[in-house]
Each structure stands twice: as C-alpha cells, then as structure tokens.
Design an enzyme around this catalytic site. Structure first.
Site, short mmCIF file in Angstrom:
data_model
loop_
_atom_site.label_atom_id
_atom_site.label_comp_id
_atom_site.label_asym_id
_atom_site.label_seq_id
_atom_site.Cartn_x
_atom_site.Cartn_y
_atom_site.Cartn_z
N ASP A 8 0.90 -1.14 -0.02
CA ASP A 8 -0.12 0.04 0.07
C ASP A 8 0.99 1.29 -0.09
O ASP A 8 2.09 0.95 -0.27
CB ASP A 8 -0.98 -0.01 1.11
CG ASP A 8 -0.29 0.33 2.55
OD1 ASP A 8 0.89 0.24 2.68
OD2 ASP A 8 -1.13 0.26 3.66
N CYS A 65 3.31 -3.14 4.19
CA CYS A 65 2.69 -1.99 4.54
C CYS A 65 3.34 -1.22 5.36
O CYS A 65 4.40 -1.43 5.57
CB CYS A 65 1.14 -2.45 4.83
SG CYS A 65 1.16 -3.46 6.18
N GLY A 66 2.56 -0.46 6.33
CA GLY A 66 3.46 0.40 7.19
C GLY A 66 3.89 -0.49 8.31
O GLY A 66 5.07 -0.35 8.68
N THR A 67 3.11 -1.32 8.90
CA THR A 67 3.69 -2.41 10.04
C THR A 67 3.89 -3.78 9.21
O THR A 67 4.47 -4.71 10.24
CB THR A 67 2.53 -2.48 10.97
OG1 THR A 67 1.32 -2.80 10.52
CG2 THR A 67 2.46 -1.13 11.71
N GLY A 68 3.38 -4.33 8.48
CA GLY A 68 3.46 -5.37 7.72
C GLY A 68 2.13 -6.24 8.56
O GLY A 68 1.81 -7.46 7.99
N ILE A 69 1.46 -5.72 9.36
CA ILE A 69 0.34 -6.42 9.83
C ILE A 69 -0.85 -6.49 9.05
O ILE A 69 -1.33 -7.59 9.06
CB ILE A 69 0.19 -5.89 11.35
CG1 ILE A 69 1.23 -5.88 12.39
CG2 ILE A 69 -1.18 -6.56 12.03
CD1 ILE A 69 1.13 -4.98 13.46
N ASN A 99 7.78 -23.37 8.99
CA ASN A 99 6.55 -22.85 8.66
C ASN A 99 6.32 -23.03 7.11
O ASN A 99 4.68 -22.98 6.92
CB ASN A 99 6.13 -21.41 9.14
CG ASN A 99 6.60 -21.55 10.85
OD1 ASN A 99 7.64 -20.54 11.21
ND2 ASN A 99 6.04 -22.01 11.57
N ARG A 133 10.64 -32.11 11.67
CA ARG A 133 9.86 -32.26 12.93
C ARG A 133 8.57 -31.22 12.70
O ARG A 133 7.79 -31.45 13.48
CB ARG A 133 10.71 -31.36 14.06
CG ARG A 133 11.73 -32.47 14.95
CD ARG A 133 12.24 -31.79 16.32
NE ARG A 133 12.63 -30.45 15.76
CZ ARG A 133 12.76 -29.42 16.88
NH1 ARG A 133 12.31 -29.81 18.04
NH2 ARG A 133 13.27 -28.36 16.42
N LYS A 137 2.67 -30.53 11.96
CA LYS A 137 2.19 -29.31 12.29
C LYS A 137 1.69 -28.70 10.91
O LYS A 137 0.50 -28.35 10.85
CB LYS A 137 2.87 -28.53 13.42
CG LYS A 137 2.90 -28.44 14.76
CD LYS A 137 3.92 -29.69 15.11
CE LYS A 137 5.27 -29.04 15.29
NZ LYS A 137 6.37 -29.93 16.00
C1 RB5 Z 1 -2.13 2.53 6.54
O1 RB5 Z 1 -3.13 2.27 5.86
C2 RB5 Z 1 -1.70 1.56 7.46
O2 RB5 Z 1 -2.32 1.29 8.26
C3 RB5 Z 1 -1.00 0.32 6.71
O3 RB5 Z 1 -0.13 0.50 5.92
C4 RB5 Z 1 -0.74 -0.76 7.67
O4 RB5 Z 1 0.31 -0.29 8.68
C5 RB5 Z 1 -1.52 -1.67 8.28
O5 RB5 Z 1 -1.37 -2.69 8.83
#
Ligand code: RB5
Length: 150
Positions: A8, A65-69, A99, A133, A137
């Site tokens: 993004d 993205c900003g955090t990858g989350i 994984n 191993r 899983k």
């Molecule tokens: C911006 O939309 C920000 O929320 C996105 O880059 C990201 O960090 C979400 O997880």
C-alpha cells in the site's frame, strides 16, 4: 525464483527499493502495485499478490505496508496463502524452514531498508525442511485450511 510483490502507500517506498534489489540479484519480479504514495487499501494488493502465488504464476510473494500487520492478516485469509510477518533474521529463516510460508510481509515503518534487504535475501534462500519435525504441524494447518474452506 519469480516473486510477486505488492504494497500500500505505507509500504510503497520500501517496495520500490526491494523490487530494485531483487532485480539486481537476478530475481524475476511481478510488481502488483501500488504505484505511488497516494492512499490505497492494503487488502486490494494483498489479494493480488496472493492470487499470483496461489495460481502458481509466482513461487512466492512479498507484501509491504506500514507495519506489515494488515498485509499479514489479509493474506492469511486467502486460501493457499501462508503469510509470515518478518522483522528479524531468525524468524525470517524459520518462517520458511519450519512454517513453509509462501508470503513474506514487511513493515516499512518498522524495518529499515538495509535490514529489509537482508531479510529478503535470507527468505529467498531458505528452503522448507520437508519431512522434518514441523511436518505434522504443517499438515495440520493444511487440514484446517481444507476443513474451513467452505
Ligand atoms: C495505512 O493504511 C496503514 O494502516 C497500513 O500501511 C498498515 O500499517 C496496516 O497494517
């Protein structure tokens, strides 16, 4: 290895650098956008990259993205995508070896450019320890995915 990559706006600048880095290192890259710093919704780009991997067009995907989350959460909703948020060398290597992840996610606001390049290098070189191993899983994950696919 052909790699699909997407971001993004929050991951755009790092994506551009990672695309350049991968191409300089002889990887084929399919850039799925975004194409500028203009605000976009990360799920749209997560879906594009996951589809390229799921269909077999690309062997692996990278989402930034900003955090990858947000990218990680979204990618893991796409059947056939197994995404791992990578922020350190050890976890990055294990995300493949243990994984069998096929999508790497990175956070531009979290991980600096040089570390991101190192993580990408570790990730593309790592090989899943098939039959090891972790195998039972991993098979359980595939069974869960199948059971909840409807
Ligand atoms: C911006 O939309 C920000 O929320 C996105 O880059 C990201 O960090 C979400 O997880």
């Amino acid at each position: 290895m052909k790699i699909a990559i997407g971001s993004d706006h929050g991951g755009f600048e790092l994506k551009e650098l990672v695309v350049k880095y991968l191409r300089e290192n002889e990887h084929e890259v399919l850039d799925c956008g975004c194409d500028s710093l203009e605000s976009v919704d990360y799920p749209d780009f997560a879906e594009k990259v996951c589809f390229e991997v799921r269909s077999g067009v690309c062997e692996a995907g990278i989402l930034i993205c900003g955090t990858g989350i947000g990218m990680s959460i979204t990618a893991n909703k796409v059947p056939g995508a197994y995404a791992a948020l990578c922020a350190d060398a050890y976890s990055t290597e294990r995300s493949i070896k243990s994984n069998n992840a096929n999508i790497m996610t990175l956070g531009e606001q979290v991980t600096g450019v040089e570390l991101a390049k190192s993580l990408v290098t570790i990730w593309v070189k790592a090989v899943y320890e098939s039959g090891g191993r972790s195998e039972p899983k991993i098979q359980r994950i595939y069974e869960y995915a199948k059971a909840h696919a409807k």
